[in-house]
Motif scaffolding. Structure first.
Motif, PDB file in Angstrom:
ATOM      1  N   ASP A   6     -91.458 -39.401  -5.458  1.00  6.84           N
ATOM      2  CA  ASP A   6     -90.045 -39.095  -5.701  1.00  6.84           C
ATOM      3  C   ASP A   6     -89.833 -38.291  -6.981  1.00  6.84           C
ATOM      4  OD1 ASP A   6     -89.040 -40.368  -3.418  1.00  6.84           O
ATOM      5  OD2 ASP A   6     -89.269 -42.316  -4.381  1.00  6.84           O
ATOM      6  N   GLN A  29     -80.612 -54.393  -2.936  1.00  9.51           N
ATOM      7  CA  GLN A  29     -79.468 -53.467  -3.007  1.00  9.51           C
ATOM      8  C   GLN A  29     -79.567 -52.475  -4.159  1.00  9.51           C
ATOM      9  OE1 GLN A  29     -76.247 -56.259  -3.194  1.00  9.51           O
ATOM     10  NE2 GLN A  29     -76.537 -56.914  -1.074  1.00  9.51           N
ATOM     11  N   LYS A  30     -80.281 -52.842  -5.243  1.00  8.69           N
ATOM     12  CA  LYS A  30     -80.267 -51.968  -6.425  1.00  8.69           C
ATOM     13  C   LYS A  30     -81.547 -51.149  -6.583  1.00  8.69           C
ATOM     14  CE  LYS A  30     -77.010 -55.002  -8.664  1.00  8.69           C
ATOM     15  NZ  LYS A  30     -76.891 -56.237  -9.407  1.00  8.69           N
ATOM     16  N   SER A  31     -82.458 -51.243  -5.619  1.00 13.14           N
ATOM     17  CA  SER A  31     -83.739 -50.553  -5.787  1.00 13.14           C
ATOM     18  C   SER A  31     -83.573 -49.041  -5.658  1.00 13.14           C
ATOM     19  CB  SER A  31     -84.741 -51.041  -4.740  1.00 13.14           C
ATOM     20  OG  SER A  31     -85.906 -50.253  -4.800  1.00 13.14           O
ATOM     21  N   ARG A  32     -84.178 -48.308  -6.583  1.00 13.56           N
ATOM     22  CA  ARG A  32     -84.113 -46.836  -6.584  1.00 13.56           C
ATOM     23  C   ARG A  32     -84.815 -46.255  -5.353  1.00 13.56           C
ATOM     24  NH1 ARG A  32     -81.838 -42.542  -7.169  1.00 13.56           N
ATOM     25  NH2 ARG A  32     -82.707 -40.788  -8.292  1.00 13.56           N
ATOM     26  N   GLU A  73     -82.583 -45.448  -2.607  1.00 15.69           N
ATOM     27  CA  GLU A  73     -81.478 -44.516  -2.886  1.00 15.69           C
ATOM     28  C   GLU A  73     -81.818 -43.094  -2.461  1.00 15.69           C
ATOM     29  OE1 GLU A  73     -80.505 -44.910  -7.003  1.00 15.69           O
ATOM     30  OE2 GLU A  73     -79.624 -46.902  -6.731  1.00 15.69           O
ATOM     31  N   ARG A 124     -88.411 -45.925   3.106  1.00 16.44           N
ATOM     32  CA  ARG A 124     -87.222 -46.062   2.254  1.00 16.44           C
ATOM     33  C   ARG A 124     -86.524 -47.401   2.393  1.00 16.44           C
ATOM     34  NH1 ARG A 124     -88.036 -42.871  -1.652  1.00 16.44           N
ATOM     35  NH2 ARG A 124     -88.880 -40.926  -0.899  1.00 16.44           N
ATOM     36  N   ASP A 125     -86.574 -47.946   3.624  1.00 19.96           N
ATOM     37  CA  ASP A 125     -85.793 -49.162   3.870  1.00 19.96           C
ATOM     38  C   ASP A 125     -86.594 -50.435   3.578  1.00 19.96           C
ATOM     39  OD1 ASP A 125     -87.613 -48.951   5.868  1.00 19.96           O
ATOM     40  OD2 ASP A 125     -86.200 -49.164   7.533  1.00 19.96           O
TER      41      ASP A 125
END
Ligand SMILES: Cc1cc2nc3c(=O)[nH]c(=O)nc-3n(C[C@H](O)[C@H](O)[C@H](O)COP(=O)(O)OP(=O)(O)OC[C@H]3O[C@@H](n4cnc5c(N)ncnc54)[C@H](O)[C@@H]3O)c2cc1C
Length: 507
Positions: free
Chosen positions: A177, A391-394, A397, A408-409
């Protein structure tokens, strides 16, 4: 490992001395340092980390420049050889050595060095470098780093082309990334710089499936400011016995994980209860001071059993990195020569929380006598549940379309590792079924979840199409289309590389 004599080696490769000398002649004509099967250094050059998967390449080319990488690729093309670049050599199936006999291996070890632009904070990293050396070099440039895995000896070549997950990834993303550009050599020998503007297709494809598309000589990466400190922590559970106790602890961790701050990395580590120590631990890091950590961890700590041992320590950034790799120094020794071990690993990515039924089934499996009694268990094993998501993992995103990497999921990525019981000798045949049963114990009770697998933990026991579906899912069709455009003869090949496939039928 048993070695063949040179003559039987060449025969077993299906290579007459004639064709073998042809490729080496071609490489010699381009003045490329080459190790042929007849060379005394061949055995060292092809020693795999995993002794279960030895491969005998037609030659190992060790280019010293991009021109030489290009010339080596052209030689392989002339002699119709498959090619794999060798980075840090940490592939679980030794795919960097070809993943079959008779390929041309292009060892990238001369591509070293990190240059740093203090205006943009972009670093350019040679693809032959290892993660520990990269972390040290970037930290020396204004205390910066990139997200990367825990083992300092892993090469960036394979790591950044198939994901790259470590203890900063929930905060920063995976290694691929932060890749903003790459210098690459393609199957026709052409050299190219690719980024999102110059070649969006290749930029997308290399970041997830690089082994199938060419050879990266340099990675251009956007570095990030490293946190001053991390609080590393560990929960152990004296007297823990039953599967039900493990399920309850895991569920507390999972509940906490869903909304956990992105500065948290957490993992559950399970090993057989053979009396050597804790068979189930929860550990991780919070990238911040101990005071804040203690405040944030309180809901989880108070949900743990009464006699839980909770250790935590604030460390500076580099010391924290070293602690994740069992306090190994980050600087890597060259020549890098870790012992070969016979092992077999599977992985599971779960996008969903693991259900009560799945957790109960898995912990019942690993605490059953068949998995735990020395002598009965066909292999020694361990399982790591790494927290990728929440919910907050980069990581989540980044949109799925941002790279060919498909995970990603992921909420959890599990690594299920096994080696011969007693750590010596060959890997037992019964081990494969045992590990598959372990995977089934997780997946079968949760049929509603679309489980996948992590391409950096290659599982050579999977058939190519199954592996590709598990690694790339919805990305696979676009990968095949790009492959047809840039490598129609399928030169960049290993047993699980993206194949050219048949073009879609015309309507
Ligand atoms: C001890 C250990 C610890 C690990 N820890 C982690 C971890 O914490 N997190 C994580 O995400 N993974 C981890 N891994 C997995 C690791 O990220 C992968 O095995 C990775 O692919 C290894 O890269 P490499 O360059 O060392 O391996 P190699 O065997 O050299 O290469 C692996 C694959 O990448 C290809 N490749 C290599 N260089 C290039 C290049 N320049 N251009 C194009 N393709 C290239 C090779 O041809 C091969 O197919 C670990 C592995 C081991 C053995």
């Amino acid at each position: 490992m048993k070695f063949l004599s040179t003559a039987s080696l060449l025969l077993s490769l299906g290579l007459g001395v004639y064709s073998q000398s042809n490729i080496t002649d071609c490489l010699a004509a381009a003045h490329i340092e080459t190790i042929a099967p007849t060379s005394p250094s061949y055995r060292t050059a092809i020693r795999p980390l995993n002794s279960r998967t030895p491969w005998y390449p037609a030659a190992v080319a060790i280019p010293g420049s991009e021109e030489q990488v290009s010339a080596a690729v052209k030689c392989a093309s002339q002699h119709s050889l498959k090619v794999q670049p060798l980075g840090g050599g940490h592939s679980y199936g030794a795919f960097g050595l070809g993943g079959q006999n008779g390929s041309l291996v292009i060892n990238m070890k001369h591509f070293r060095g990190v240059s740093f632009d203090s205006g943009t904070n972009i670093a350019v990293i040679g693809s032959g470098m290892r993660l520990g050396d990269i972390a040290l070099a970037l930290y020396a440039n204004g205390k910066r780093d990139i997200p990367h895995g825990v083992c300092g000896g892993v090469g960036i070549g394979g790591h950044a082309t198939h994901g790259g997950f470590g203890f900063t990834s929930r905060m920063w993303g995976t290694t691929l990334d932060v890749v903003v550009g790459m210098d690459v050599v393609l199957a026709d020998g052409s050299r190219k710089y690719v980024d999102k503007d110059t070649d969006p297709d290749l930029f997308w494809a290399f970041r997830g499936a690089g082994d199938s598309f060419g050879i990266i000589t340099k990675f251009h990466v956007q570095t990030l400011l490293a946190p001053e400190v991390g609080t590393v922590f560990n929960f152990t559970f004296p007297g823990l016995k039953t599967a039900a106790e493990r399920v309850a602890i895991f569920k507390s961790v999972q509940d906490f994980s869903i909304t956990a701050d992105a500065k948290f990395h957490m993992r559950a580590f399970s090993v057989p209860s053979l009396g050597w120590g804790d068979s189930f631990t929860i550990s991780g890091v919070y990238w911040g001071p101990k005071e804040t950590y203690l405040e944030l961890i309180e809901p989880l700590a108070s949900a743990m059993p009464n006699n839980t041992r909770h250790l935590n320590q604030e460390l500076d950034y580099l010391t924290a990195l070293s602690s994740f790799d069992q306090w190994q120094p980050l600087a890597q020794r060259e020549p890098y020569n870790p012992p070969s071990v016979s092992f077999f690993t599977k992985s599971i990515i779960s996008p969903d929380p693991l259900s009560d039924a799945s957790l109960t089934s898995f912990f019942n499996f690993i605490t059953s006598p068949n998995a735990n009694t020395q002598g009965k268990t066909p292999v020694y094993w361990y399982v790591i549940h790494d927290l990728y998501g929440g919910q907050k993992s980069r990581i989540g995103e980044f949109p799925l379309e941002s790279a060919s990497y498909a995970g990603r999921d992921a909420l959890w990525t599990m690594q299920l590792y096994s080696s011969p019981a007693g750590f010596g000798g060959g890997y037992p045949a019964a081990g494969f079924q045992f590990m598959q049963d372990m995977v089934d114990s997780v997946q079968k009770p949760q049929p509603e979840t679309n489980f996948s697998a992590y391409p950096n933990y290659v599982d050579p026991s999977l058939k190519k199409e199954d592996a590709l579906r598990l690694y790339y899912g919805p990305q696979l069709e676009r990968l095949k289309q790009i492959k047809r455009k840039v490598d129609k003869n399928d030169m960049f090949w290993n047993p699980q590389s993206v194949s050219v496939g048949r073009p879609p039928a015309r309507k």
